[in-house]
Write a protein that holds these residues in place. Structure first.
Motif, PDB file in Angstrom:
ATOM      1  N   TYR A 113       7.016  -1.142 -16.626  1.00  0.00           N
ATOM      2  CA  TYR A 113       6.844   0.194 -15.696  1.00  0.00           C
ATOM      3  C   TYR A 113       7.741   0.451 -16.294  1.00  0.00           C
ATOM      4  O   TYR A 113       7.354   2.065 -17.121  1.00  0.00           O
ATOM      5  CB  TYR A 113       6.730   0.526 -14.110  1.00  0.00           C
ATOM      6  CG  TYR A 113       7.185   2.121 -13.843  1.00  0.00           C
ATOM      7  CD1 TYR A 113       5.574   3.159 -14.114  1.00  0.00           C
ATOM      8  CD2 TYR A 113       8.047   2.371 -13.864  1.00  0.00           C
ATOM      9  CE1 TYR A 113       6.828   4.020 -13.300  1.00  0.00           C
ATOM     10  CE2 TYR A 113       8.765   3.389 -13.760  1.00  0.00           C
ATOM     11  CZ  TYR A 113       7.432   4.368 -13.033  1.00  0.00           C
ATOM     12  OH  TYR A 113       7.533   5.779 -13.143  1.00  0.00           O
TER      13      TYR A 113
ATOM     14  N   ARG B   8      11.506  -6.269  -9.368  1.00  0.00           N
ATOM     15  CA  ARG B   8      11.339  -5.856 -11.105  1.00  0.00           C
ATOM     16  C   ARG B   8      10.648  -6.498 -11.821  1.00  0.00           C
ATOM     17  O   ARG B   8      10.110  -6.347 -12.846  1.00  0.00           O
ATOM     18  CB  ARG B   8      12.876  -6.517 -11.263  1.00  0.00           C
ATOM     19  CG  ARG B   8      13.850  -5.469 -10.668  1.00  0.00           C
ATOM     20  CD  ARG B   8      15.142  -6.098 -11.618  1.00  0.00           C
ATOM     21  NE  ARG B   8      15.083  -5.806 -12.919  1.00  0.00           N
ATOM     22  CZ  ARG B   8      16.214  -6.622 -13.717  1.00  0.00           C
ATOM     23  NH1 ARG B   8      17.245  -6.969 -13.052  1.00  0.00           N
ATOM     24  NH2 ARG B   8      16.245  -6.336 -14.995  1.00  0.00           N
TER      25      ARG B   8
ATOM     26  N   TYR C  11       8.725  -3.599 -12.127  1.00  0.00           N
ATOM     27  CA  TYR C  11       9.108  -2.043 -12.197  1.00  0.00           C
ATOM     28  C   TYR C  11       9.886  -1.992 -13.339  1.00  0.00           C
ATOM     29  O   TYR C  11       9.805  -1.381 -14.483  1.00  0.00           O
ATOM     30  CB  TYR C  11      10.361  -2.205 -11.141  1.00  0.00           C
ATOM     31  CG  TYR C  11      10.773  -0.759 -11.345  1.00  0.00           C
ATOM     32  CD1 TYR C  11      11.074   0.407 -10.827  1.00  0.00           C
ATOM     33  CD2 TYR C  11      12.211  -0.635 -11.843  1.00  0.00           C
ATOM     34  CE1 TYR C  11      11.257   1.794 -11.263  1.00  0.00           C
ATOM     35  CE2 TYR C  11      13.046   0.495 -11.871  1.00  0.00           C
ATOM     36  CZ  TYR C  11      12.444   1.587 -11.308  1.00  0.00           C
ATOM     37  OH  TYR C  11      13.582   2.299 -11.215  1.00  0.00           O
TER      38      TYR C  11
ATOM     39  N   ILE D 252      14.409   1.969  -6.726  1.00  0.00           N
ATOM     40  CA  ILE D 252      14.151   0.340  -6.669  1.00  0.00           C
ATOM     41  C   ILE D 252      14.791   0.476  -4.859  1.00  0.00           C
ATOM     42  O   ILE D 252      13.999   0.241  -3.737  1.00  0.00           O
ATOM     43  CB  ILE D 252      14.778  -1.379  -6.923  1.00  0.00           C
ATOM     44  CG1 ILE D 252      13.681  -0.278  -8.504  1.00  0.00           C
ATOM     45  CG2 ILE D 252      14.988  -2.296  -5.816  1.00  0.00           C
ATOM     46  CD1 ILE D 252      14.642  -2.201  -9.405  1.00  0.00           C
TER      47      ILE D 252
ATOM     48  N   VAL E 246       6.537   5.482  -8.760  1.00  0.00           N
ATOM     49  CA  VAL E 246       6.151   3.927  -9.369  1.00  0.00           C
ATOM     50  C   VAL E 246       5.018   3.808  -8.840  1.00  0.00           C
ATOM     51  O   VAL E 246       4.128   2.499  -8.543  1.00  0.00           O
ATOM     52  CB  VAL E 246       7.250   3.056  -8.228  1.00  0.00           C
ATOM     53  CG1 VAL E 246       7.151   1.729  -8.872  1.00  0.00           C
ATOM     54  CG2 VAL E 246       8.435   3.831  -9.015  1.00  0.00           C
TER      55      VAL E 246
END
Ligand SMILES: Nc1ncnc2c1ncn2[C@@H]1O[C@H](COP(=O)(O)OP(=O)(O)OP(=O)(O)O)[C@@H](O)[C@H]1O
Length: 568
Positions: A394, A384, A391, A290, A312
């Motif tokens: 994920y 997120r 995320y 992140i 990602v």
């Protein structure tokens, strides 16, 4: 013993080197981006401590099958290259003593008396080795504290110490029940915390030292306020000349709980040191992608960040690295710098993917543009839970990544990241602050090896075991942190892949997990010599937080014992 039997293999002692071997195996199995080598190595170590070799593992899922294969390949690599690792010392000695009666007899006669310290941390294989060597005379003396068994996840099993007298019925038990370390007030609280443990050896510690200060309880509004109050207290006591920085230690259950404290120390320039590989919160493997997306939103040419976020973007790290090298070569030949390396990598790699994947990659690039001007907290929320990066989802999909990490721990860290971003208005400010934290962390490396350095020590409760400090700040002693949420859901969780050989039959999974959490609280409290501050913030990630049940139970039992209401 192995050497005496003619074993000439080299010792594989370097953790980094072991990780390189695992990385190579993962690459050969086309799993490089799927597992962290540290996770695999700790899993292998756990198995060996449970006396499980690759063929003893009975996989119940495709992931378990995969792990078994990785374990097998690691063992094959060592055999082919004539290496032996630390866990093999025990495993192979165990098989040597089990299958070679003459060798066993030789060592049993050689070691007439055996003394084991820290017995509560004993794993299955260590116990088996002890029993083999001590027999038949059983001149075995073990020293340990059942209230301090906190390494269950590494294979330590509390029932070994609890049932020692059943395995050795003639054993004599000597209670070491005088505490020379802490004042009576601290020892008293420790006793109350552990008193209602369901499974323990009955004992009540007596303190040799009288103290004037009772443990202090703090109830700040948030963990940011908690950090401020503690930093204020430390600064005041140091400026008054009552204490020096090295008198203090900050103890916490999880890294996430310590984030606000680190940030506050850095901002105020309070000298401090942290311990453990994961101690840099912003560098944690679940947090870093992140932070790297935020970095790329400001500067798409950061190569290290491009490689870090590849998974990602559903790209392979290898391919991304190769593409970056290609771009660097072109830049050199053409004598000009690329303006947007991330975009170039994506456009090169897009040629080999299906059209829907190409669209998804373009969408991610567009999303980065949108993130650029957002406030950092909002940007993290978008990464997120927004549709493009998603995320959290994920991570949830990627079961292999979170094998040894509970989902709740991961979510707690990400919530904490959001929390940390609150005080910064722009992403650039926030990234600069993180940079400052990294720098402080590097400076700490030199301090860390000097035990006498005048710095505040910050560590997890696990790391504090066996240590003692003048003053302890035991932070975030609240429900869902200690006991941790992951423990509270123990009954509903799938079995960890590294399963226990001999689970404790008398307690449910939840009870067992709670008992270990309670022992953690006990360890934290008993590290303090003179002064103890316990802090339970009222809010945890924007939700109301209750004071830990362990503290409430302890206070209730004080009231029961003395027949009066305990002061809040
Ligand atoms: N007989 C004694 N007289 C005075 N001080 C003592 C005595 N025994 C131990 N201490 C002091 O008590 C403290 C704790 O001792 P030690 O670390 O050996 O205990 P421990 O049982 O290993 O503790 P824990 O398991 O809780 O970490 C130390 O500061 C030590 O110097």
């Amino acid at each position: 013993m192995l050497r005496e039997q003619g074993d000439k293999r080299k010792v594989l002692s370097n953790e980094r080197f072991k990780q390189v071997i695992i990385k190579k195996i993962l690459q050969d199995m086309n799993l490089k981006d799927d597992y962290q080598p540290e996770t695999i190595l700790s899993m292998i170590s756990y198995w060996k401590n449970q006396i499980l070799r690759p063929n003893d593992i009975k996989p119940e899922s495709s992931i378990e099958e995969e792990l078994k294969q990785i374990y097998k390949q690691y063992e094959d690599w060592k055999e082919n290259n004539q290496y032996i690792d630390f866990d093999d010392f025990m495993l192979e000695t165990y098989f040597l003593l089990t299958y070679e009666p003459e060798v066993l007899k030789y060592y049993q006669e050689k070691f007439k008396y055996i003394l084991v310290d820290e017995f509560q941390d004993t794993s299955y294989i260590q116990y088996e080795l002890m029993k083999l060597l001590a027999a038949p005379q059983n001149n075995l003396c073990v020293v340990g504290d059942d209230a301090q068994t906190i390494y269950g996840f590494r294979g330590a099993e509390s029932h070994f110490i609890l049932n020692f007298d059943k395995v050795f019925p003639h054993a004599q038990q000597v209670l070491l029940d005088i505490n020379y370390r802490s004042t009576d007030k601290i020892v008293g609280l420790g006793n109350e915390i552990i008193r209602k443990s369901k499974q323990k050896i009955d004992k009540q510690l007596k303190a040799m030292r009288t103290g004037y200060q009772s443990p202090k309880f703090l109830r700040p509004n948030t963990i940011n306020e908690e950090a401020k109050i503690i930093a204020d207290t430390i600064q005041t006591l140091v400026h008054n000349g009552e204490k020096t920085y090295k008198d203090f230690a900050i103890l916490y259950r999880t890294y996430a709980a310590s984030r606000a404290m680190y940030d506050e120390f850095v901002l105020r320039k309070i000298p401090f040191v942290t311990y453990g590989n994961d101690s840099l919160f912003y560098n944690h493997s679940f947090v870093k992608p992140i932070v790297d997306i935020l970095r790329l939103s400001q500067n798409p040419n950061l190569e290290e960040a491009i490689v870090s976020v590849a998974p990602v973007f559903f790209l392979k790290k290898d391919e991304v690295e190769r593409t970056l090298n290609r771009i660097a070569t072109m830049e050199y030949i053409e004598g000009k710098q690329s303006e947007n390396k991330l975009k170039e990598v994506i456009s090169i790699l897009s040629k080999h993917v299906k059209s829907f994947q190409r669209d998804a990659l373009q969408e991610k690039l567009l999303e980065l543009e949108k993130l650029k001007t957002l406030a950092p907290e909002k940007a993290i929320k978008h990464i997120r839970t927004g549709r493009v990066f998603s995320y959290d989802k994920y991570l949830d999909m990627n079961k292999r990544q979170s094998l040894t990490f509970h989902k709740e721990m991961v979510m707690e860290m990400l919530n904490e990241l959001e929390n940390s971003a609150k005080r910064h208005k722009t992403i650039t400010d926030y990234l600069q602050f993180i940079e400052q934290i990294y720098l402080t962390h590097q400076e700490m490396d030199a301090v860390r090896i000097n035990e006498e350095a005048n710095v505040v020590k910050c560590m997890t409760i696990h790391q504090s075991k066996g240590l003692e400090f003048d003053t302890i700040f035991f932070i975030s002693f609240i429900e869902n942190v200690l006991p941790h949420k992951a423990a509270l859901f123990a009954d509903y969780q799938e079995d960890r892949i590294a399963r226990n050989n001999q689970p404790n039959k008398n307690l449910s999974k939840l009870e067992e997990a709670l008992e270990e959490e309670k022992r953690l609280a006990y360890v934290a409290i008993t590290r303090a010599k003179n002064q103890l501050f316990i802090s339970s913030p009222k809010k945890h990630h924007n939700e109301k937080a209750k004071v830990s049940r362990f503290l409430l139970e302890a206070l209730t039992s004080v009231r029961d014992t003395y027949g009066r209401q305990t002061k809040k």
